[in-house]
Motif scaffolding. Structure first.
Motif, PDB file in Angstrom:
ATOM      1  N   PRO A 230       0.913  -1.166   0.000  1.00 32.38           N
ATOM      2  CA  PRO A 230       0.000   0.000   0.000  1.00 32.38           C
ATOM      3  C   PRO A 230       0.941   1.202   0.000  1.00 32.38           C
TER       4      PRO A 230
ATOM      5  N   GLN B  68      -0.294   3.357  -6.276  1.00 35.73           N
ATOM      6  CA  GLN B  68       0.787   2.561  -5.712  1.00 35.73           C
ATOM      7  C   GLN B  68       1.793   2.268  -6.815  1.00 35.73           C
TER       8      GLN B  68
ATOM      9  N   THR C  80       6.948   1.936  -2.305  1.00 39.45           N
ATOM     10  CA  THR C  80       6.301   2.980  -1.511  1.00 39.45           C
ATOM     11  C   THR C  80       6.836   3.078  -0.087  1.00 39.45           C
TER      12      THR C  80
END
Length: 269
Positions: A12, A53, A148
């Motif tokens: 995420p 993402q 991320t």
């Protein structure tokens, strides 16, 4: 033999130019010049938080509307959710912007993918002749390790070409010969660059370039795993052995899809 891990993580170039035609610069100058060409590869979905993402790296080539990355990055995105829009992230940090892209071509054999953008071209990186690369040569690669987790902040690693090696190496024993490896062994293996460098999930698609000119000679795609093939080992105990696909295969993919008007004769690798 120990397994290899393809370097993507779900959380995420302009026309080839002779090296002599580009002035030598410091690595700091080269990084500043090429960063706008290096992008995150990810997806957008309105109903997801965060909506955008990214799991890998890519870079602009050709006319600036073509983006090269690794096929396994795109495969992972396509398998994640059919409702997602695949694209690239440009910029840096909190000011990153998502641009939708179409998958123009996949070359599974060489783990390459070609994306196509619309709109304003990105500054394209130039491809060098991979046949010029020698063992012991100093190179570098820039991308987004750990995706991320670290955000869209360009990270550069130095690399030494430690070997020019076949992409498929014999297994230590017959128990390690799965159908995929057997199929690969039946083909004539092509040469890849083995690097003395540390790469992480998210580094897939990073351009491997000359630190003095910025010419791209390869694309980072996998890392050697020491600890029983566990993905976590790539982050907690990286082997420092990374592999990259030579640039001649990128040139062929670009030319096949009319992303380059012409390319010089490629070397043997």
């Amino acid at each position: 033999m120990k397994p290899l891990l393809l370097l993507c993580l779900l959380l995420p170039c302009g026309l080839p130019t002779a090296r002599a035609q580009l002035p030598a610069q410091s690595l700091e100058q080269v990084i500043a010049r090429i960063k706008p060409s290096i992008v995150g590869i990810g997806s957008h979905q309105k109903t997801r938080t965060p909506a955008v993402q990214f799991i890998g790296t890519g870079f602009a080539a050709g006319d600036g509307l073509s983006v090269l990355t690794c096929a396994h990055v795109i495969d992972k995105l396509l398998a994640a959710n059919p409702g997602e829009t695949i694209g690239i992230l440009t910029g840096q940090g909190e000011v990153a912007q998502f641009r939708a892209a179409t998958v123009q071509a996949l070359d599974a054999e060489h783990d390459l993918a070609l994306l196509r953008l619309s709109g304003t071209p990105l500054p394209a990186l130039q491809l060098g002749d991979a046949a010029e690369v020698r063992e012991g040569q100093a190179l570098a690669f820039t991308g987004f390790p750990l995706g991320t987790l670290l955000g869209l902040h360009h990270v550069t690693h130095r690399a030494t070409v430690s070997a020019l090696t076949p992409v498929v190496m014999p297994s230590a024993n017959a128990l390690r010969l799965d159908p995929k490896r057997l199929a690969q062994l039946q083909k004539a293996p092509y040469t890849v660059f083995q690097l003395d460098a540390t790469a992480y999930p998210g580094s897939s698609g990073s351009p491997l370039f000359d630190p003095q000119t910025g010419l791209v000679y390869g694309i980072v795609n996998m890392v050697y795993i020491v600890n029983k093939g566990l993905k976590e080992a790539a982050m907690t105990a990286p082997s420092g052995i990374t592999y990259a696909i030579p640039g001649r295969h990128m040139q062929a993919l670009l030319l096949k899809n009319n992303a380059l008007s012409s390319v010089p004769a490629a070397g043997a690798r």
